[in-house]
Design a protein around this motif. Structure first.
Motif, PDB file in Angstrom:
ATOM      1  N   ILE A 165     -80.973 -59.793  -8.566  1.00  0.00           N
ATOM      2  CA  ILE A 165     -80.758 -58.461  -9.160  1.00  0.00           C
ATOM      3  C   ILE A 165     -81.909 -58.123 -10.099  1.00  0.00           C
ATOM      4  O   ILE A 165     -82.443 -57.008 -10.077  1.00  0.00           O
ATOM      5  CB  ILE A 165     -79.408 -58.433  -9.927  1.00  0.00           C
ATOM      6  CG1 ILE A 165     -78.235 -58.499  -8.943  1.00  0.00           C
ATOM      7  CG2 ILE A 165     -79.301 -57.190 -10.800  1.00  0.00           C
ATOM      8  CD1 ILE A 165     -76.871 -58.689  -9.603  1.00  0.00           C
ATOM      9  N   THR A 212     -72.619 -59.232  -5.793  1.00  0.00           N
ATOM     10  CA  THR A 212     -72.375 -60.124  -6.929  1.00  0.00           C
ATOM     11  C   THR A 212     -71.025 -59.841  -7.571  1.00  0.00           C
ATOM     12  O   THR A 212     -70.294 -60.767  -7.959  1.00  0.00           O
ATOM     13  CB  THR A 212     -73.499 -59.936  -7.974  1.00  0.00           C
ATOM     14  OG1 THR A 212     -74.752 -60.139  -7.327  1.00  0.00           O
ATOM     15  CG2 THR A 212     -73.349 -60.919  -9.138  1.00  0.00           C
ATOM     16  N   ILE A 247     -75.968 -55.945  -6.542  1.00  0.00           N
ATOM     17  CA  ILE A 247     -74.967 -55.820  -7.620  1.00  0.00           C
ATOM     18  C   ILE A 247     -73.565 -55.791  -7.036  1.00  0.00           C
ATOM     19  O   ILE A 247     -72.655 -56.468  -7.531  1.00  0.00           O
ATOM     20  CB  ILE A 247     -75.252 -54.550  -8.450  1.00  0.00           C
ATOM     21  CG1 ILE A 247     -76.441 -54.795  -9.394  1.00  0.00           C
ATOM     22  CG2 ILE A 247     -74.025 -54.107  -9.229  1.00  0.00           C
ATOM     23  CD1 ILE A 247     -76.938 -53.551 -10.118  1.00  0.00           C
ATOM     24  N   ASP A 266     -78.922 -52.245  -5.988  1.00  0.00           N
ATOM     25  CA  ASP A 266     -77.541 -51.756  -6.021  1.00  0.00           C
ATOM     26  C   ASP A 266     -76.653 -52.524  -5.056  1.00  0.00           C
ATOM     27  O   ASP A 266     -75.496 -52.829  -5.362  1.00  0.00           O
ATOM     28  CB  ASP A 266     -77.527 -50.262  -5.670  1.00  0.00           C
ATOM     29  CG  ASP A 266     -76.252 -49.588  -6.138  1.00  0.00           C
ATOM     30  OD1 ASP A 266     -75.987 -49.598  -7.360  1.00  0.00           O
ATOM     31  OD2 ASP A 266     -75.500 -49.073  -5.286  1.00  0.00           O
ATOM     32  N   ARG A 273     -77.854 -63.182  -9.484  1.00  0.00           N
ATOM     33  CA  ARG A 273     -78.299 -62.474 -10.689  1.00  0.00           C
ATOM     34  C   ARG A 273     -79.820 -62.506 -10.839  1.00  0.00           C
ATOM     35  O   ARG A 273     -80.426 -61.551 -11.324  1.00  0.00           O
ATOM     36  CB  ARG A 273     -77.606 -63.060 -11.922  1.00  0.00           C
ATOM     37  CG  ARG A 273     -76.135 -62.625 -12.010  1.00  0.00           C
ATOM     38  CD  ARG A 273     -75.473 -62.953 -13.324  1.00  0.00           C
ATOM     39  NE  ARG A 273     -74.248 -62.188 -13.464  1.00  0.00           N
ATOM     40  CZ  ARG A 273     -74.144 -61.024 -14.108  1.00  0.00           C
ATOM     41  NH1 ARG A 273     -75.213 -60.498 -14.697  1.00  0.00           N
ATOM     42  NH2 ARG A 273     -72.999 -60.383 -14.163  1.00  0.00           N
TER      43      ARG A 273
END
Lengths: 155, 155, 155, 155, 155, 155, 155, 155, 155, 155, 155, 155
Positions: free
Chosen positions: A123, A141, A138, A135, A120
């Motif tokens: 990100i 994750t 993400i 992207d 995170r």
């Protein structure tokens, strides 16, 4: 020697490259400890966890390949050699020898929780620098958080 | 804690376990350096080698899983953690950064040649101790020797 | 010109190479006579034999490719050219023209019986020289003996 | 009546035939008790064991077919009739009626352990007599030892 | 110990359970004699019968699994152990050793004819007791009657 | 002995049969030299050519089977035995031993060029005699000309 | 009512349309008598012929669909109704009831021989009128001649 | 000539045989008129109906094969020859030439409605005589009623 | 507006329609509570139950589609809207929030037991009215009873 | 620079090359206008036409690739660049913006009709020059004429 | 009882959880009304809409599963029970009984338009709170907007 | 004429529409020049590049379809006609005739580099206007950047 030219400016290339190299080490080490537990597991829930750990390993391997290829596409050399993993990895330690099912659940809940937390940050770090890299992070994750839930639900 | 009972006597278990742990480290490190080269490769033969390296990685991963599961089936704990690989591996070193196609051919010819040589010692060592383990090592060696030829043929 | 280095010492390389070249000629000629009979077959059992002969051909082709690639992986050049087959093959002769089903059963029972016998000599010859080669020859022999039974059972 | 001629001499045929017939009875009975437990199983680990028992049954059936076809390829008649199994099988007894998951783990750990032990005697017995048969027995044993580990790990 | 509660009243459960246990023994023994003939078959029609017998075995195994799982779903314990089959089976006897193709056609025509006859009694017996069980028995019978025709047509 | 009656008159049968037998020898020998080069190849373009040669072999094998089955469907016995190939083949010679990639490109450009030329004569010869045979020869030629281009493009 | 416009002139449309309608009736009736024999067949070669007849039916159905769709693409209405087949078909008659394997071979050898002969007339008739239609008829004929050989070879 | 013995008594065999022969003619003719409309269809809904008619044809062909094989399994000879269909079929008539989409919907609604009605009589007729046959007729009827709804819904 | 005509008389249509609508509500609600538990499940048996609940949901969805399409094929409008399910469903209530594995086993044992009981009433109700509908309900009940056993076995 | 040698003489190469280049432009432009209509389509028949247009595009793309590769195999350079298509294409114009379903049917009926006409000229032109090229053009034309019928049938 | 820990802070967890629960209700109700229309549809475009509605249902089910599993991965309990859907859903109402094709197009255009509008609010709401959740909502919205276009295009 | 209503306001619709139309032209032209080079390629790396160019073409075609369908889903008409591509494309020019492998690598490195640069501007432009469109453009860019690296690595 020839080099791959980057679609990013130097600063953004640096930010994205660091995020991707960090993710690579997390994912490669996750694939190694996932297999280590897959093999040395013991306990009544052996079969369920044995299979789930292989799903985690598959997820980690696919993710590692994607982030490494993204890095080189940005002109950054990924480093996934054993010594680099051993030196840089922040993935939690696993004792040698048999490991009981309850222990696996506890350890991998922690390992995935911490990995998600680092992902995170990556990100956030890449939002400005490179939305294409963001992207991908993400997506990785999302997969890790799903496994985090499904391991944790077995406590 | 529970342990897996072995179909082998203590001595034979020790011999087979050592051979399998050695093979495991060879194969895991081969999968890591294979991917490292797969990502950082550069040169006119990029596409052919990029694809072949992934075949080598697939072979190494399948083999690693097989030898590790065989070890635990014999009551021996396989150890495939990053630190163990970094400490014990005899697989040749790969520099960080881009690596040219000709270099990849030369390096992997050597890596596979040396791995095959260690595998053949393990085949010999396990002949008396456990023919089932020996048969698995023979199969893995067959695959490595085939890749050794196909890399070397590109010199 | 470059050459493929062998994982075997000269003597063992010679023994394994001879066994593999012998097997190659047997398997290539078996694939040719198998097709010859597949095409020129006649008789009430036409369809069953027509299909079984194609299974034998497929087995022979797969085996031929495996032994030839094993030879070159040992640094020995396989020779599967038509003239070499015509000169060296010990596979039984097949007359030109239509061949009746009962004749096919008799001839292929003999051809497979003799091929199996030569393969078993090669298994023995390679035991010391190269257990990896021996394992491949065992696998090929297993397939040939199965076909030998299934052809012979139709007498 | 016609008979299948053997690639083995009489003595070796006898040794290999006995080993294969013994393996056949072990594997057929394993497939029957595996299904018996698959159906009558009860307990919290029902689903995992229900599925794993079907993998064991599949392994046993495939193995039984392979050893029986190998026997007849050697000119030895395999006997897999119910009365023969009931008379000759050394596979451990299973009570009628519901069987709890923990009991299944204990019983199949024993059944597989004993079967593996008999298979290893057969591997030794056939080494001289017929390496092709030995290779098949090694492959079957490898599968049984893997299932033995995976059942036992659930204790 | 826990038990599976039945959707049927005691009487109907008894009727359906008996029919299913009877069908189970028929189908399991059919799968065993089918394989016995598949292996020991000899004669000009070897290949066609060898393949068809495997279709019969597959049909019998699938059917056996379905009727046994249906029994336990009704709270009745199926018993498919070798000793039970050997004791209770009404499936016709098969001699040990080679069995000629014409003999197989004759024997299996009889075996299937008799099995169909017993299945039809079970269909009648379960009509009132449990239409769901009856429907399964109808489906199994349909398959057996089709094989009965296709074996018999070869006389 | 029974014979296959031909849908063609004697003259046309002769013309079509000669064309098909000629094509058969070309295609069988092409499959043999294709494999020979596939195995003994050496050089930087090893992997691309190794794979392409297998496509040529697959094309040649499929084509050989089609022309041979067409011949027998016309009542003409195809002859694809090793001695016949060795005696009649017009496919260019290949030296024994390693063969370099550039050499393979040159040799197979010539082999395919000459084969195409002979195939085109057969297309012409069969136009009147049998348009069904001609259509098959056109299809085979189309495939050979495509491979001729793709080999030649690598010069 | 709307009509499909034809890419052919009136004369050529007529010639091609007649050829296609003739082929349609041949192929539809072949699919019906093929199934009739597939169901009522009896004799030692039952299984081989039962399966081969289904291949002929599949070939006939695929061909019928192709020629009918080609007709309508030329603006000609295909007519494949039962009464039309019964009235126009030249396919040989099949008696009701059981039909022995030898009889099937004889009858279908004749049926296919005659169908091939009519197809060859259609190939000739359409050469000038429409090469696209001719090419389809050639392909259908090729399939029929192959089946003609494979049925006839069983005499 | 040999005959297939029936699992049914003479009366029941007659009842089931008549029902199956009736169903066979319905289904074969449905497959023929389905194709006839599939080819000659015209109108704005061409593509939807063209595809749906092929689903009806597939359903009819599968059903026809099942009822015919069931008949012979009962010792009754199915008759699916063109002349028999033309003589006995009660399936509604279809004009030659183009047929508009709205007309197809109307005609096939009627054809399927009437076929369903005849099938339901057969279901009733076979209830006592043979529940296995009845079950097959129920399955076929279920498919026809589904197609009846889906055609009719387009009015 | 157009309506679908029914193959059933008014009374039978009403009986079958009611049974199908009742089954539809049972199956749709089962699919919803199955997913609810699939998502909110917690406990050591998480993975096994998570996967089994998805099998139940798949079974319920397939069954719901089949009964609804059967209803409309009978000219009866199925109603599967959320408000209708909420109003009419007799499927047991599930609390919001996490639900432990043992609770899921208990609740779904009850839900499936009650659903089976209602399905059996529908089987009885439709026996006279429509055997085609009855056959579908039998098939759905068979699946539900199997799941009932497999959930209950985990208590 | 190297060139691909042609199996055709200069004149024939010119004729075949022109035909193939003309076909290439037709097919590439057809694939572009097919997609244009696929995207901008509007009207009640949207879904059927949207899907059919994608079948036309797939046909056009496959055909374009085949004719272009055939050209280069003849030593003629195909030119499929946008400017060349825009300059040379004879495919009918399509307005920008939404296009109604009826309009699509009309326009594509014309486009396909004209394309077929040009293809038939090419078939004629290449008959003497190169039967292999002619055969490919026949196959492409067959596909276009089928689509022409199926679009036109929707008027 | 154990709970799933969230990777989000309380506020963000609340925002993401609300968005996901809202999306879940939309998607589940869409799957229910989609099936309702799929079953009760009537009109000339029946088949196209019947199939498209099933694509919408598949999209809605896949999306519902994804958002619900994402919710629980964030430590939020999804609620997809029938009563909750009936109470909370904002998806437009569908009358009971037959529904004509034009009506379906109009109603689903509105339903999808409104759902997309609510999804876009959720995309905005989650941008800051959780980019991983936002990415999933974007993907679901993309699919809904595509279906919105393809339904609407049929007006 | 009917129009597709947009989920976006006029301004955002304009921004997203322009970005998508720009991407469409880039991708369509990339697919055309990709094929042009795929066909006219010459040089030692022919086979690797020939295959890679087809991957680029597949990527471009899939992307083009996705962006065009997204445009129309936003109520914007995509324009992918040949004249529009020829007029608006910014993709680099490719000479007619043979093109050497080194030249292809250089030209496609430039083409992909420039396309990526334009795509990144579109990603930025659509961030506010429509995150759903932006997400699609990110995905397309990711694929192009990966191909850019893999082409460039071959210099």
């Amino acid at each position: 020697m020839a080099q791959i030219t980057s679609p990013l400016s130097g600063d953004n290339q640096k930010i994205a490259g660091d995020a991707l190299q960090g993710a690579l080490i997390d994912l490669l080490d996750l694939s190694l400890v996932g297999k280590q537990a897959h093999w040395n597991l013991i306990g009544r829930n052996f079969r369920s966890l044995h299979l789930q750990l292989d799903e985690i390993v598959a997820l980690a391997r696919t993710g590692a390949d994607a982030v490494a290829e993204r890095a080189v596409a940005l002109g950054v050399n990924p480093d996934g050699r054993a010594a680099t993993i051993a030196r840089d990895s922040q993935v939690g330690h696993l004792e040698a020898g048999y490991i009981e099912d309850g222990k696996v659940v506890a350890v991998f809940t922690d390992i995935l929780c911490a990995a998600v937390s680092r992902m995170r940050e990556r990100i956030e770090a890449t939002e400005e620098a490179d939305p294409v890299t963001q992207d991908l992070l993400i997506e990785v994750t999302d997969g890790l958080e799903k496994q985090h839930w499904m391991i944790q639900a077995q406590r």
